[in-house]
Write a protein that holds these residues in place. Sequence first.
Motif, PDB file in Angstrom:
ATOM      1  N   HIS A 268       0.836  -1.195   0.000  1.00  0.00           N
ATOM      2  CA  HIS A 268       0.000   0.000   0.000  1.00  0.00           C
ATOM      3  C   HIS A 268       0.870   1.244   0.000  1.00  0.00           C
ATOM      4  N   ARG A 269       0.318   2.302  -0.566  1.00  0.00           N
ATOM      5  CA  ARG A 269       0.949   3.611  -0.504  1.00  0.00           C
ATOM      6  C   ARG A 269       0.508   4.297   0.793  1.00  0.00           C
ATOM      7  N   VAL A 270       1.237   5.317   1.202  1.00  0.00           N
ATOM      8  CA  VAL A 270       0.877   6.072   2.396  1.00  0.00           C
ATOM      9  C   VAL A 270      -0.535   6.624   2.252  1.00  0.00           C
ATOM     10  N   VAL A 271      -0.878   7.126   1.090  1.00  0.00           N
ATOM     11  CA  VAL A 271      -2.208   7.705   0.883  1.00  0.00           C
ATOM     12  C   VAL A 271      -3.294   6.647   1.076  1.00  0.00           C
TER      13      VAL A 271
ATOM     14  N   THR B 276      -3.543   6.131   4.916  1.00  0.00           N
ATOM     15  CA  THR B 276      -4.205   7.251   5.585  1.00  0.00           C
ATOM     16  C   THR B 276      -5.711   7.187   5.358  1.00  0.00           C
ATOM     17  N   ALA B 277      -6.130   6.851   4.144  1.00  0.00           N
ATOM     18  CA  ALA B 277      -7.559   6.755   3.848  1.00  0.00           C
ATOM     19  C   ALA B 277      -8.201   5.616   4.638  1.00  0.00           C
ATOM     20  N   HIS B 278      -7.538   4.494   4.699  1.00  0.00           N
ATOM     21  CA  HIS B 278      -8.097   3.332   5.388  1.00  0.00           C
ATOM     22  C   HIS B 278      -8.136   3.535   6.900  1.00  0.00           C
ATOM     23  N   LEU B 279      -7.081   4.114   7.465  1.00  0.00           N
ATOM     24  CA  LEU B 279      -6.961   4.221   8.914  1.00  0.00           C
ATOM     25  C   LEU B 279      -7.529   5.521   9.481  1.00  0.00           C
ATOM     26  N   GLY B 280      -7.769   6.503   8.614  1.00  0.00           N
ATOM     27  CA  GLY B 280      -8.277   7.783   9.093  1.00  0.00           C
ATOM     28  C   GLY B 280      -7.252   8.574   9.883  1.00  0.00           C
ATOM     29  N   LEU B 281      -5.983   8.385   9.585  1.00  0.00           N
ATOM     30  CA  LEU B 281      -4.906   9.094  10.269  1.00  0.00           C
ATOM     31  C   LEU B 281      -4.285  10.116   9.331  1.00  0.00           C
ATOM     32  N   ALA B 282      -3.621  11.102   9.896  1.00  0.00           N
ATOM     33  CA  ALA B 282      -2.927  12.106   9.093  1.00  0.00           C
ATOM     34  C   ALA B 282      -1.746  11.479   8.370  1.00  0.00           C
ATOM     35  N   GLN B 283      -1.410  12.022   7.228  1.00  0.00           N
ATOM     36  CA  GLN B 283      -0.287  11.515   6.431  1.00  0.00           C
ATOM     37  C   GLN B 283       0.996  11.549   7.240  1.00  0.00           C
ATOM     38  N   SER B 284       1.209  12.610   8.002  1.00  0.00           N
ATOM     39  CA  SER B 284       2.439  12.715   8.785  1.00  0.00           C
ATOM     40  C   SER B 284       2.496  11.641   9.874  1.00  0.00           C
ATOM     41  N   THR B 285       1.355  11.302  10.444  1.00  0.00           N
ATOM     42  CA  THR B 285       1.296  10.260  11.472  1.00  0.00           C
ATOM     43  C   THR B 285       1.628   8.900  10.882  1.00  0.00           C
TER      44      THR B 285
ATOM     45  N   SER C  50       5.823   5.631  -2.818  1.00  0.00           N
ATOM     46  CA  SER C  50       6.497   4.427  -2.329  1.00  0.00           C
ATOM     47  C   SER C  50       5.431   3.402  -1.998  1.00  0.00           C
ATOM     48  N   MET C  51       5.719   2.155  -2.349  1.00  0.00           N
ATOM     49  CA  MET C  51       4.838   1.047  -2.009  1.00  0.00           C
ATOM     50  C   MET C  51       5.403   0.378  -0.762  1.00  0.00           C
ATOM     51  N   TRP C  52       4.604   0.298   0.287  1.00  0.00           N
ATOM     52  CA  TRP C  52       5.036  -0.266   1.561  1.00  0.00           C
ATOM     53  C   TRP C  52       4.524  -1.686   1.696  1.00  0.00           C
ATOM     54  N   SER C  53       5.345  -2.548   2.289  1.00  0.00           N
ATOM     55  CA  SER C  53       4.955  -3.939   2.508  1.00  0.00           C
ATOM     56  C   SER C  53       5.654  -4.466   3.760  1.00  0.00           C
ATOM     57  N   LEU C  54       5.174  -5.614   4.224  1.00  0.00           N
ATOM     58  CA  LEU C  54       5.816  -6.274   5.358  1.00  0.00           C
ATOM     59  C   LEU C  54       7.162  -6.831   4.911  1.00  0.00           C
ATOM     60  N   ALA C  55       8.189  -6.609   5.714  1.00  0.00           N
ATOM     61  CA  ALA C  55       9.533  -7.086   5.373  1.00  0.00           C
ATOM     62  C   ALA C  55       9.674  -8.580   5.660  1.00  0.00           C
ATOM     63  N   THR C  56       9.085  -9.030   6.726  1.00  0.00           N
ATOM     64  CA  THR C  56       9.193 -10.435   7.136  1.00  0.00           C
ATOM     65  C   THR C  56       7.794 -10.952   7.439  1.00  0.00           C
ATOM     66  N   ALA C  57       6.973 -11.031   6.413  1.00  0.00           N
ATOM     67  CA  ALA C  57       5.560 -11.345   6.596  1.00  0.00           C
ATOM     68  C   ALA C  57       5.304 -12.629   7.383  1.00  0.00           C
ATOM     69  N   PRO C  58       5.906 -13.769   7.029  1.00  0.00           N
ATOM     70  CA  PRO C  58       5.547 -14.997   7.751  1.00  0.00           C
ATOM     71  C   PRO C  58       5.836 -14.920   9.251  1.00  0.00           C
ATOM     72  N   GLU C  59       7.003 -14.415   9.606  1.00  0.00           N
ATOM     73  CA  GLU C  59       7.383 -14.342  11.019  1.00  0.00           C
ATOM     74  C   GLU C  59       6.502 -13.344  11.773  1.00  0.00           C
ATOM     75  N   LEU C  60       6.274 -12.184  11.172  1.00  0.00           N
ATOM     76  CA  LEU C  60       5.458 -11.165  11.827  1.00  0.00           C
ATOM     77  C   LEU C  60       4.018 -11.643  11.983  1.00  0.00           C
ATOM     78  N   LEU C  61       3.480 -12.261  10.964  1.00  0.00           N
ATOM     79  CA  LEU C  61       2.113 -12.774  11.053  1.00  0.00           C
ATOM     80  C   LEU C  61       2.010 -13.875  12.102  1.00  0.00           C
ATOM     81  N   ASP C  62       3.065 -14.672  12.253  1.00  0.00           N
ATOM     82  CA  ASP C  62       3.093 -15.689  13.315  1.00  0.00           C
ATOM     83  C   ASP C  62       3.030 -15.038  14.695  1.00  0.00           C
ATOM     84  N   VAL C  63       3.799 -13.952  14.884  1.00  0.00           N
ATOM     85  CA  VAL C  63       3.806 -13.253  16.174  1.00  0.00           C
ATOM     86  C   VAL C  63       2.430 -12.650  16.455  1.00  0.00           C
ATOM     87  N   LEU C  64       1.820 -12.019  15.450  1.00  0.00           N
ATOM     88  CA  LEU C  64       0.508 -11.408  15.643  1.00  0.00           C
ATOM     89  C   LEU C  64      -0.555 -12.473  15.927  1.00  0.00           C
ATOM     90  N   ALA C  65      -0.477 -13.610  15.245  1.00  0.00           N
ATOM     91  CA  ALA C  65      -1.420 -14.703  15.493  1.00  0.00           C
ATOM     92  C   ALA C  65      -1.232 -15.262  16.901  1.00  0.00           C
TER      93      ALA C  65
END
Length: 125
Positions: free
Chosen positions: A47-50, A53-62, A85-100
């Motif tokens: 996702h892009r920052v924009v 921001t649209a999805h989360l309802g937060l300011a761009q700077s935040t 810039s396109m943002w993505s998870l750097a270590t998706a499997p490990e991070l998703l394991d921690v969140l789960a």
Amino acid sequence: MGVRRSGTTLEPQISEAAALSAAACMFRSLGDPARLAILRHLALGEHRVVDLTAHLGLAQSTVSAHLACLRDCGLVTSRPQGRASMWSLATAPELLDVLAAAERLLATTGDAVALCPAYGEAATQ
């Protein structure tokens, strides 16, 4: 910090205190609701920052500040696409394991964490 022999290679030894400190730093990076929301949204794909921001309802700077924190912690990465810039998870499997695992732990402990006087919802107000 010493050196430990592992098979035929030498590996630096990491003290338990240093390892625990690093783990605490990682958990602090996950300790903000906005950063968790960003990570959960990025679990769906780039996702892009924009978009964030649209999805989360937060300011761009935040959003940008939280992404910088998550990037500095090695949790997200970005790649240029045009002027954005396109943002993505750097270590998706490990991070998703921690969140789960965190979700499973929360399901087990119920409201205990939210009610904790030191770290619960009342302590953060």
